[in-house]
Design an enzyme around this catalytic site. Structure first.
Site, PDB file in Angstrom:
ATOM      1  N   GLU A  85       0.744  -1.254  -0.091  1.00 24.51           N
ATOM      2  CA  GLU A  85      -0.014   0.047   0.008  1.00 24.51           C
ATOM      3  C   GLU A  85       0.882   1.030   0.099  1.00 24.51           C
ATOM      4  O   GLU A  85       0.731   2.417  -0.686  1.00 24.51           O
ATOM      5  CB  GLU A  85      -0.808  -0.149   1.198  1.00 24.51           C
ATOM      6  CG  GLU A  85      -1.921   1.220   1.281  1.00 24.51           C
ATOM      7  CD  GLU A  85      -1.418   2.264   2.179  1.00 24.51           C
ATOM      8  OE1 GLU A  85      -0.171   2.432   2.604  1.00 24.51           O
ATOM      9  OE2 GLU A  85      -2.010   3.357   2.025  1.00 24.51           O
ATOM     10  N   GLU A  86       1.889   1.095   0.594  1.00 28.53           N
ATOM     11  CA  GLU A  86       2.732   2.290   0.834  1.00 28.53           C
ATOM     12  C   GLU A  86       3.506   2.846  -0.585  1.00 28.53           C
ATOM     13  O   GLU A  86       4.040   3.929  -0.609  1.00 28.53           O
ATOM     14  CB  GLU A  86       3.786   2.052   1.862  1.00 28.53           C
ATOM     15  CG  GLU A  86       3.370   1.825   3.406  1.00 28.53           C
ATOM     16  CD  GLU A  86       2.667   3.099   3.997  1.00 28.53           C
ATOM     17  OE1 GLU A  86       2.638   4.153   3.354  1.00 28.53           O
ATOM     18  OE2 GLU A  86       2.217   2.821   5.160  1.00 28.53           O
TER      19      GLU A  86
HETATM   20  N1  DTR Z   1      -2.446   5.593   6.257  1.00 27.66           N
HETATM   21  C1  DTR Z   1      -1.899   6.395   5.503  1.00 27.66           C
HETATM   22  C2  DTR Z   1      -2.392   6.982   3.981  1.00 27.66           C
HETATM   23  C3  DTR Z   1      -3.403   7.628   4.672  1.00 27.66           C
HETATM   24  C4  DTR Z   1      -4.995   7.440   4.897  1.00 27.66           C
HETATM   25  N2  DTR Z   1      -5.850   8.565   5.180  1.00 27.66           N
HETATM   26  C5  DTR Z   1      -4.648   9.466   5.345  1.00 27.66           C
HETATM   27  C6  DTR Z   1      -5.053  10.920   5.552  1.00 27.66           C
HETATM   28  C7  DTR Z   1      -4.008  11.639   5.565  1.00 27.66           C
HETATM   29  C8  DTR Z   1      -2.581  11.148   5.717  1.00 27.66           C
HETATM   30  C9  DTR Z   1      -2.366   9.847   5.157  1.00 27.66           C
HETATM   31  C10 DTR Z   1      -3.609   9.148   5.038  1.00 27.66           C
HETATM   32  C11 DTR Z   1      -0.561   5.458   4.640  1.00 27.66           C
HETATM   33  O1  DTR Z   1      -0.689   4.368   4.628  1.00 27.66           O
HETATM   34  O2  DTR Z   1       0.597   6.346   4.192  1.00 27.66           O
HETATM   35 ZN    ZN Z   2       1.725   4.887   5.427  1.00 22.92          ZN
HETATM   36 ZN    ZN Z   3      -1.485   3.264   6.187  1.00 21.18          ZN
END
Ligand code: DTR
Ligand code: ZN
Ligand code: ZN
Ligand code: CA
Length: 439
Positions: free
Chosen positions: A171-172
């Site tokens: 995901e990253e």
């Molecule tokens: N969890 C973060 C992605 C993410 C999801 N909602 C937000 C809101 C603001 C910043 C990041 C995120 C990741 O996996 O990097």
């Molecule tokens: Zn993250």
């Molecule tokens: Zn995340």
């Protein structure tokens, strides 16, 4: 796919609406009551969720300090989660993909049962960034849905919908795993997914209580749950497109989820309603090496874990008392090698107490020319063999028949197999479906 179809299928939409209606108006301290009809979700143990986080921390510590895509720590995390689900009776599968020159893994876990055409899916990304162990981002979501899945198994929960859980890879790197899953899902399979719930960062140390503002029914389920606790939520706007719900939303699947905040700063107004520190990030260790087990707010993790269980129970409806008649079916096609080795189709029977009945109904559906080529056996979980067909029928095609087997000496729960072997060349075919009905 191993599916058990209870005899009765309740009107899920009506139940979900009832459940939603029943959530408002409860006292600020009580856990929201479930409306009549919807089974009550169990409390998810904070200690159990934190134990999963401790285990993920250990994995990171033993593997270079992270659980990132392509690193040993990620595969070890996947194996850790898979082992627990296999032991709990889930049908699991590992989906592999390649990105940034390394193999990625999605773990998909199906809970046997429910309407295969009505799937409620919950998911979290299991990978971290390379700079740290990723305990809040996103061990927190991964651990919470793992414990929810284990609670489903412990309860022997038989929802009307079919439950599926997923732990995403990479995901990253840009939602790579969840995009791969959605892109490789046949349109017919996509349309069966009636809701996808995403949990990515749900234990932030300076927590906010954000609800995704996507599908209104899912959003209301979460908002009403928190209203029952006397907690005001806010809609989550910063994350649109930034986590694994995005690929599902892009193909029209109703989505929702929860979020406790990342590197954005908590305002004074937010600190007023949620506590914590104004002017400080919700998670100061976002994407940093300090995203460890110390980077978790227990109250937020516990509340969000319980909210997840509530949503899974409410949106899938169904009852915790297993129905009297239970059907387990595997509709995956299995090709039968011509004049070759035997092949099998498996159903995992769960939630049936004691032994199988003397009138176990064994549904066989084999598409094959010249059925006289075939030997067909039912193999019980302990390996006992019950012959169903032994090369009779000559040139007639196909075996579509329900056999009644006295299986009263067999323990009901476990992996039952339909074994088919083609003993003569030239005619071919496949197992179309295998079904067990417990009266
Ligand atoms: N969890 C973060 C992605 C993410 C999801 N909602 C937000 C809101 C603001 C910043 C990041 C995120 C990741 O996996 O990097
Ligand atoms: Zn993250
Ligand atoms: Zn995340
Ligand atoms: Ca709890």
């Amino acid at each position: 796919m191993n599916i058990s179809v209870p005899r009765r299928v309740t009107a899920v939409a009506a139940l979900a609406a009832l459940a939603l209606a029943g959530l408002t108006g409860t006292s600020a301290t009580a856990r929201p009551a479930e409306a009549a009809g919807a089974a009550a979700a169990p409390d998810i143990s904070l200690a159990a969720v934190k134990q999963h986080l401790t285990d993920l921390q250990s994995i990171a510590t033993s593997n270079g300090g992270n659980r990132a895509h392509g690193r040993a720590g990620y595969k070890a995390s996947i194996d850790f989660v898979k082992a627990k689900l296999d032991a709990a009776g889930y049908t699991t599968s590992l989906q592999t993909f390649t990105t940034s020159g390394a193999t990625g893994y999605n773990l998909i876990a199906d809970w046997p049962g429910g309407d295969p055409n009505q799937v409620l899916m919950s998911g979290s990304h299991l990978d971290s960034v390379t700079s740290g162990p990723g305990i809040n981002d996103n061990g927190s979501g991964s651990a919470a849905i793992l414990e929810t899945a284990l609670a489903v198994s412990r309860a022997g929960y038989q929802p009307s919908k079919h439950l599926r859980f997923a732990w995403w890879g990479a995901e990253e790197l840009g939602l790579v795993g969840s995009k791969y899953y959605v892109n490789n899902l046949a349109t017919t399979e996509r349309s069966k997914i009636k809701g996808y719930l995403n949990f990515d960062m749900i234990g932030s140390p300076n927590p906010g209580y954000f609800v995704y503002d996507d599908d209104p029914t899912i959003e209301k389920t979460f908002k009403d749950y928190y209203a029952g606790l006397g907690i005001q939520t806010e809609i989550e706007t910063e994350g649109d497109g930034r986590s694994d719900h995005a690929p599902f939303k892009n193909v029209g699947v109703p989505v929702g989820g929860l979020f406790s905040g990342a590197d954005y700063t908590k305002t004074s107004a937010q600190a007023q309603k949620w506590g914590g520190t104004a002017g400080q990030a919700f998670d100061r260790c976002y994407h940093s090496s300090c995203d460890t087990t110390a980077n978790i707010n227990d109250t937020a993790l516990d509340r969000n874990s319980d909210a997840i269980a509530h949503a899974v129970w409410t949106l899938s409806a169904g009852s915790t008392t297993p129905p009297t008649g239970k059907v387990f079916e595997n509709t995956a096609d299995v090709s039968i090698p011509d004049n070759g080795a035997a092949v099998t189709s498996t159903v995992n029977v769960t939630g049936v107490t004691g032994n199988a009945p003397s009138n176990l109904a064994v549904g066989v559906d084999i598409v094959h020319t010249y059925k006289g080529d075939l030997i067909v056996d039912l193999v019980a979980p302990d390996g006992s063999v019950y012959n169903l067909h032994n090369r009779t029928g000559g040139s007639a095609d196909n075996i579509v028949q329900t056999y009644t087997v006295n299986a009263s000496s067999e323990v009901a729960n476990g992996a039952w197999k339909l074994r088919v072997q083609d003993k003569a060349s030239a005619d071919t075919g496949y197992i179309n479906a295998f079904k067990l009905t417990f009266p």
